[in-house]
Scaffold this motif. Structure first.
Motif, PDB file in Angstrom:
ATOM      1  N   VAL A 502       0.820  -1.216   0.000  1.00  0.00           N
ATOM      2  CA  VAL A 502       0.000   0.000   0.000  1.00  0.00           C
ATOM      3  C   VAL A 502       0.850   1.261   0.000  1.00  0.00           C
ATOM      4  O   VAL A 502       0.374   2.329  -0.384  1.00  0.00           O
ATOM      5  CB  VAL A 502      -0.973   0.039   1.193  1.00  0.00           C
ATOM      6  N   ARG A 503       2.101   1.156   0.385  1.00  0.00           N
ATOM      7  CA  ARG A 503       2.962   2.335   0.416  1.00  0.00           C
ATOM      8  C   ARG A 503       3.248   2.874  -0.979  1.00  0.00           C
ATOM      9  O   ARG A 503       3.673   4.021  -1.130  1.00  0.00           O
ATOM     10  CB  ARG A 503       4.254   2.004   1.176  1.00  0.00           C
ATOM     11  N   ARG A 504       3.013   2.041  -2.015  1.00  0.00           N
ATOM     12  CA  ARG A 504       3.171   2.496  -3.395  1.00  0.00           C
ATOM     13  C   ARG A 504       2.121   3.546  -3.766  1.00  0.00           C
ATOM     14  O   ARG A 504       2.269   4.256  -4.766  1.00  0.00           O
ATOM     15  CB  ARG A 504       3.030   1.323  -4.369  1.00  0.00           C
ATOM     16  N   ASN A 505       1.044   3.605  -2.999  1.00  0.00           N
ATOM     17  CA  ASN A 505      -0.083   4.468  -3.356  1.00  0.00           C
ATOM     18  C   ASN A 505       0.036   5.871  -2.778  1.00  0.00           C
ATOM     19  O   ASN A 505      -0.932   6.641  -2.826  1.00  0.00           O
ATOM     20  CB  ASN A 505      -1.388   3.822  -2.888  1.00  0.00           C
ATOM     21  N   TYR A 506       1.196   6.194  -2.256  1.00  0.00           N
ATOM     22  CA  TYR A 506       1.469   7.532  -1.738  1.00  0.00           C
ATOM     23  C   TYR A 506       2.687   8.088  -2.461  1.00  0.00           C
ATOM     24  O   TYR A 506       3.565   7.340  -2.902  1.00  0.00           O
ATOM     25  CB  TYR A 506       1.739   7.490  -0.229  1.00  0.00           C
ATOM     26  N   PHE A 507       2.747   9.393  -2.586  1.00  0.00           N
ATOM     27  CA  PHE A 507       3.887  10.004  -3.255  1.00  0.00           C
ATOM     28  C   PHE A 507       4.379  11.204  -2.455  1.00  0.00           C
ATOM     29  O   PHE A 507       3.622  11.843  -1.728  1.00  0.00           O
ATOM     30  CB  PHE A 507       3.547  10.411  -4.689  1.00  0.00           C
TER      31      PHE A 507
END
Length: 575
Positions: A502-507
């Motif tokens: 889920v950390r891929r979904n933040y920038f």
């Protein structure tokens, strides 16, 4: 300019394509083809993980903040690693918890009590966290803050019920007249009435705050915050008519702010879900504060946050003498503020970092006033986070910020791709969490505020806010060089995290610090020095994508001592 490595372009494109597929709603995609000016190499990224290789939802180590960071890329890399560390699943040595930031090695910062003091509340995996509505942005003197239309910071005096502010304004003629009514015109200007008749108010004359470009020693042009933006904040008093706040100076001149702004804005999603907030600090921060004793720390203090391993070891020794083991002393002092929404308020809750928390509930039957009626414990998902920490030589702390990809659209911006310069147009079409599809604005207006005296949420009516990220990568959209650095850092992280994490979904929006760790002033704020998170500084952003106004973290946090943290001076020690 430092370069931390490169990654294979084809792999990057393929990996980033997965991000878009994971979101049924509109996602703010990170360009897949930036010049790799601040890319993180595969060996360096693997080394961030405790296992020595990238794993799905794997535990990331904290960045070693005792190392010297050389501008600019290592600062962006520091923020990426700290974000990944704090949102990693908590190993048993942290005492449990869903994520490291909510393990017992971190402490929730309580709201201020009647005396303005706060407590450290050690996180307990067996108990839900407590979150509140938006904590009012505080200015340099720790008073509620907002921005004028021209970009100056206004601090609002806290109301004294024994001395109510007379409802009077100064006219263009210089006469002082009582107000009988205030309305918002179609052009979003305030209309004033005295004895039922329209009057023209004298407004405090303020210059437009601009960010001029200055040539740095390395030959690159950087925007600098001018002196006018760093002078003492304008002191204001507040009047309220039918829920419309009016801000006046000591001479009763009206201070021109966006209508609807108030000192305590509440953010709602397009589905009318409230956004909640929590501030946490790590054990190094908490024990360092405890070492200073119970007294309030004055703003002019000479005390600094730990910046070296020797500093950290002193805190570690003190903590050990009181029965606490600091697991990650090299992380130094960490403070974080994050924003959350009920999981039921998003269509894809499994694509977010989540936690259970107790939040207030409201009777919403009156559209102009939501009244608190209790609390409940629910699942929340994270929409934004600030990651802030001291590093070697940087007592002002390094300030990084992240958002979820589905929050809001970006204003137009440029960057340098591997095939040449590119411009990404503003596009509000799609299903955003905070923005109606195709919205043309106005954006980021405050349509609801929290009356901390009564606990009510008030508005005319209480309404959601269309949001636009005015500075997509923490700088003016036209600053292709800086934008490319942040995009490059983001792209390499997203590409190397495994699909399903889920950390891929933040920038990362950006990271800011000062030159050589100096106290923030008119010319030394660097990195992305117009940094504002659309879910945390929603109402403190620039007034338009092309204006020179807007805030940066150091607009209100003006020190390189511990008072750079608004909570540190007020904290009660742990014991």
């Amino acid at each position: 300019m430092a370069r931390t490595g490169t990654i294979i372009g084809a792999g990057l494109t393929a990996s980033l394509a997965l991000v878009a597929l994971e979101h049924p709603v509109r996602a703010q995609t990170v360009p897949t083809d930036p010049q790799p000016t601040c890319a993180i190499s595969a060996p360096a990224f693997n080394a961030m993980f405790e296992s020595g290789t990238v794993t799905l939802n794997g535990v990331v180590k904290p960045a070693d903040s005792t190392l010297v960071l050389n501008p600019n890329c290592p600062f962006f890399t520091w923020s990426e690693q700290m974000y990944l560390w704090m949102t990693s699943p908590a190993p048993s040595r942290y005492g449990g918890g869903s994520r490291i930031m909510f393990s017992p090695t971190f402490y929730t910062v309580s709201p201020a009590d009647a005396n303005g003091r706060r407590d450290f509340i050690q996180n307990n995996p067996r108990l839900p966290l407590r979150m509140m509505l938006r904590a009012t942005e505080l200015g340099p003197h720790l008073l509620p803050a907002l921005l004028t239309r021209t970009g100056q910071v206004v601090e609002v005096a806290r109301p004294d019920p024994r001395k109510p502010v007379p409802a009077q304004i100064r006219l263009l003629s210089g006469a002082l007249v009582p107000l009988s009514d205030v309305r918002v015109a179609p052009d979003r200007q305030l209309q004033f009435f005295s004895a039922g008749k329209p009057v023209v108010a004298r407004k405090l004359a303020l210059p437009m705050v601009q960010h001029p470009m200055v040539m740095m020693a390395n030959g690159q042009a950087r925007p600098m915050v001018p002196v006018a933006a760093m002078q003492n904040a304008i002191q204001a008093r507040k009047l309220v008519f039918h829920g419309i706040p009016v801000f006046i100076d000591s001479s009763n001149n009206v201070i021109d702010v966006e209508p609807g702004q108030a000192d305590g804005g509440v953010l709602l999603s397009q589905g009318n879900s409230l956004i909640y907030y929590i501030s946490v600090v790590n054990d190094v921060f908490a024990y360092h504060r405890t070492m200073q004793g119970p007294a309030v720390i004055p703003f002019g203090t000479s005390i600094t946050f730990p910046m070296t391993m020797a500093d950290a070891n002193a805190v570690k020794t003190f903590a050990a003498a009181h029965g606490h083991t600091i697991v990650d002393p090299e992380a130094l002092a960490i403070e974080s503020k994050s924003s959350w929404i009920e999981a039921s308020g998003v269509p894809n809750p499994n694509d977010y970092v989540s936690v259970n928390a107790t939040v207030p509930t409201f009777d919403k039957s009156n559209p102009n006033k939501w009244v608190p009626n209790g609390q409940h414990t629910i699942k929340l998902v994270m929409v934004g986070i600030h990651v802030v920490g001291s590093t070697n030589g940087h007592g002002e702390m390094v300030w990084g910020s992240f958002e979820h990809v589905t929050n809001a659209p970006n204003a137009a911006y440029s960057y340098n791709s591997t095939s040449g310069p590119k411009t990404v147009a503003q596009n509000t079409a799609g299903s955003w969490l905070f923005t109606p599809s195709g919205s043309a604005g106005p954006f980021n207006g405050m349509n609801a505020s929290w009356d901390t005296g009564t606990g009510n949420i008030v508005g005319t009516p209480v309404a959601k806010t269309p949001v636009l990220r005015m500075r997509p990568w923490g700088m003016a959209g036209s600053n292709a060089s800086s934008n490319t650095q942040v995009i490059s850092s983001n792209a390499s992280v997203i590409a190397q995290l495994i699909a399903g994490d889920v950390r891929r979904n933040y920038f990362q929006i950006g990271t800011t610090w000062t030159i050589n760790g100096q106290p923030p002033n008119s010319g030394n704020q660097v990195g992305t020095n117009q940094l504002a998170n659309a879910t945390i500084e929603t109402f403190m952003q620039a007034s338009s994508p092309t204006s020179g106004t807007g805030s940066n973290c150091f607009t209100c946090h003006q020190s390189n001592k511990v008072s750079v943290s608004h909570s540190y001076p007020e904290m009660n020690p742990l014991f």
